[in-house]
Design a protein around this motif. Structure first.
Motif, short mmCIF file in Angstrom:
data_model
loop_
_atom_site.label_atom_id
_atom_site.label_comp_id
_atom_site.label_asym_id
_atom_site.label_seq_id
_atom_site.Cartn_x
_atom_site.Cartn_y
_atom_site.Cartn_z
N VAL A 8 0.84 -1.18 0.00
CA VAL A 8 0.00 0.00 0.00
C VAL A 8 0.88 1.24 0.00
O VAL A 8 1.82 1.34 0.79
CB VAL A 8 -0.92 0.01 1.24
N LEU A 9 0.55 2.17 -0.89
CA LEU A 9 1.22 3.47 -0.92
C LEU A 9 0.43 4.39 0.00
O LEU A 9 -0.77 4.59 -0.20
CB LEU A 9 1.25 4.02 -2.34
N VAL A 10 1.09 4.93 0.99
CA VAL A 10 0.46 5.82 1.96
C VAL A 10 0.96 7.23 1.67
O VAL A 10 2.16 7.46 1.60
CB VAL A 10 0.82 5.42 3.41
N VAL A 11 0.01 8.16 1.51
CA VAL A 11 0.35 9.55 1.20
C VAL A 11 -0.28 10.45 2.26
O VAL A 11 -1.48 10.35 2.54
CB VAL A 11 -0.18 9.95 -0.20
N ALA A 12 0.54 11.30 2.84
CA ALA A 12 0.06 12.22 3.88
C ALA A 12 -0.84 13.27 3.26
O ALA A 12 -0.56 13.79 2.18
CB ALA A 12 1.23 12.89 4.58
N ARG A 13 -1.91 13.58 3.94
CA ARG A 13 -2.79 14.66 3.49
C ARG A 13 -2.27 16.01 3.94
O ARG A 13 -2.54 17.02 3.31
CB ARG A 13 -4.19 14.45 4.05
N ASN A 14 -1.51 16.06 5.04
CA ASN A 14 -1.00 17.31 5.58
C ASN A 14 0.41 17.05 6.08
O ASN A 14 0.60 16.45 7.14
CB ASN A 14 -1.92 17.78 6.71
N LEU A 15 1.41 17.48 5.33
CA LEU A 15 2.80 17.22 5.71
C LEU A 15 3.16 17.82 7.06
O LEU A 15 3.95 17.25 7.80
CB LEU A 15 3.74 17.74 4.63
N GLY A 16 2.60 18.94 7.39
CA GLY A 16 2.90 19.60 8.66
C GLY A 16 2.41 18.82 9.87
O GLY A 16 2.87 19.03 10.99
N LEU A 18 2.68 15.55 10.27
CA LEU A 18 3.42 14.30 10.46
C LEU A 18 4.26 14.26 11.73
O LEU A 18 4.43 13.19 12.32
CB LEU A 18 4.29 14.01 9.24
N ASP A 19 4.78 15.40 12.16
CA ASP A 19 5.55 15.41 13.41
C ASP A 19 4.68 14.95 14.57
O ASP A 19 5.09 14.11 15.37
CB ASP A 19 6.09 16.82 13.71
N ARG A 20 3.49 15.48 14.64
CA ARG A 20 2.57 15.12 15.73
C ARG A 20 2.10 13.68 15.59
O ARG A 20 2.06 12.93 16.57
CB ARG A 20 1.38 16.08 15.73
N LEU A 21 1.76 13.26 14.38
CA LEU A 21 1.25 11.91 14.16
C LEU A 21 2.29 10.83 14.45
O LEU A 21 1.95 9.74 14.89
CB LEU A 21 0.74 11.75 12.73
N SER A 22 3.55 11.13 14.19
CA SER A 22 4.59 10.12 14.37
C SER A 22 5.20 10.11 15.76
O SER A 22 6.00 9.23 16.08
CB SER A 22 5.70 10.32 13.33
N SER A 23 4.80 11.05 16.59
CA SER A 23 5.38 11.09 17.94
C SER A 23 4.77 10.02 18.83
O SER A 23 3.64 9.58 18.63
CB SER A 23 5.20 12.48 18.56
N LEU A 24 5.53 9.61 19.81
CA LEU A 24 5.09 8.55 20.72
C LEU A 24 3.99 9.00 21.67
O LEU A 24 3.40 8.17 22.36
CB LEU A 24 6.28 8.00 21.49
N ASP A 25 3.72 10.29 21.72
CA ASP A 25 2.60 10.77 22.52
C ASP A 25 1.54 11.43 21.63
O ASP A 25 0.68 12.15 22.10
CB ASP A 25 3.06 11.71 23.62
N LYS A 41 7.31 6.52 8.87
CA LYS A 41 7.81 6.17 7.54
C LYS A 41 7.37 7.18 6.50
O LYS A 41 8.14 7.55 5.61
CB LYS A 41 7.32 4.78 7.14
N VAL A 42 6.14 7.65 6.61
CA VAL A 42 5.63 8.66 5.68
C VAL A 42 6.42 9.95 5.86
O VAL A 42 6.78 10.61 4.88
CB VAL A 42 4.11 8.88 5.87
N LYS A 43 6.70 10.30 7.09
CA LYS A 43 7.50 11.51 7.36
C LYS A 43 8.91 11.38 6.77
O LYS A 43 9.39 12.29 6.11
CB LYS A 43 7.58 11.73 8.87
N GLU A 44 9.54 10.23 6.97
CA GLU A 44 10.87 9.99 6.43
C GLU A 44 10.87 9.98 4.90
O GLU A 44 11.87 10.30 4.28
CB GLU A 44 11.43 8.67 6.97
N GLY A 45 9.76 9.59 4.31
CA GLY A 45 9.64 9.54 2.86
C GLY A 45 9.11 10.81 2.25
O GLY A 45 8.62 10.82 1.12
N ASN A 46 9.17 11.92 3.01
CA ASN A 46 8.71 13.22 2.53
C ASN A 46 7.25 13.19 2.08
O ASN A 46 6.90 13.76 1.05
CB ASN A 46 9.61 13.77 1.43
N GLY A 47 6.43 12.50 2.83
CA GLY A 47 5.00 12.50 2.57
C GLY A 47 4.45 11.23 1.97
O GLY A 47 3.24 11.10 1.82
#
Length: 97
Positions: A8-16, A18-25, A41-47
């Motif tokens: 599956v190709l996952v594409v972020a709807r809002n790049l900004g 990703l910091d919050r979504l990928s954090s452990l809290d 992974k999406v953050k590391e892959g630039n979206g």
């Protein structure tokens, strides 16, 4: 091809976001470490990132998880680049014939 083998190709709807979504809290942590891992992974892959479909099978076990994923990401079949739901419906339709 079985669903387990599908990527599956996952594409972020809002790049900004990703910091919050990928954090452990962040808000995805309640759906398990795989959810935050996907966001990371999406953050590391630039979206964008390619993940095994099995990750979604694990995460999407509640309506809240479905809402969280689909609110923040678009999902595509990694091979055809068509929306994942279209591929799954097409696969389902051909199996019932």
């Amino acid at each position: 091809m079985s669903v387990k083998e599908r990527e599956v190709l996952v594409v972020a709807r809002n790049l900004g976001n990703l910091d919050r979504l990928s954090s452990l809290d962040g808000p995805l942590v309640i759906f398990g470490t795989i959810a935050t891992s996907i966001a990371r992974k999406v953050k590391e892959g630039n979206g964008t990132a390619i993940i095994p479909s099995q990750y979604l099978k694990i995460i999407l076990d509640t309506q809240d998880a479905v809402n969280a994923i689909f609110d923040n990401f678009d999902l595509y079949d990694a091979k055809t680049k068509s929306p994942l739901i279209h591929e799954l419906l097409k696969h389902s339709y051909t199996r019932t014939k």
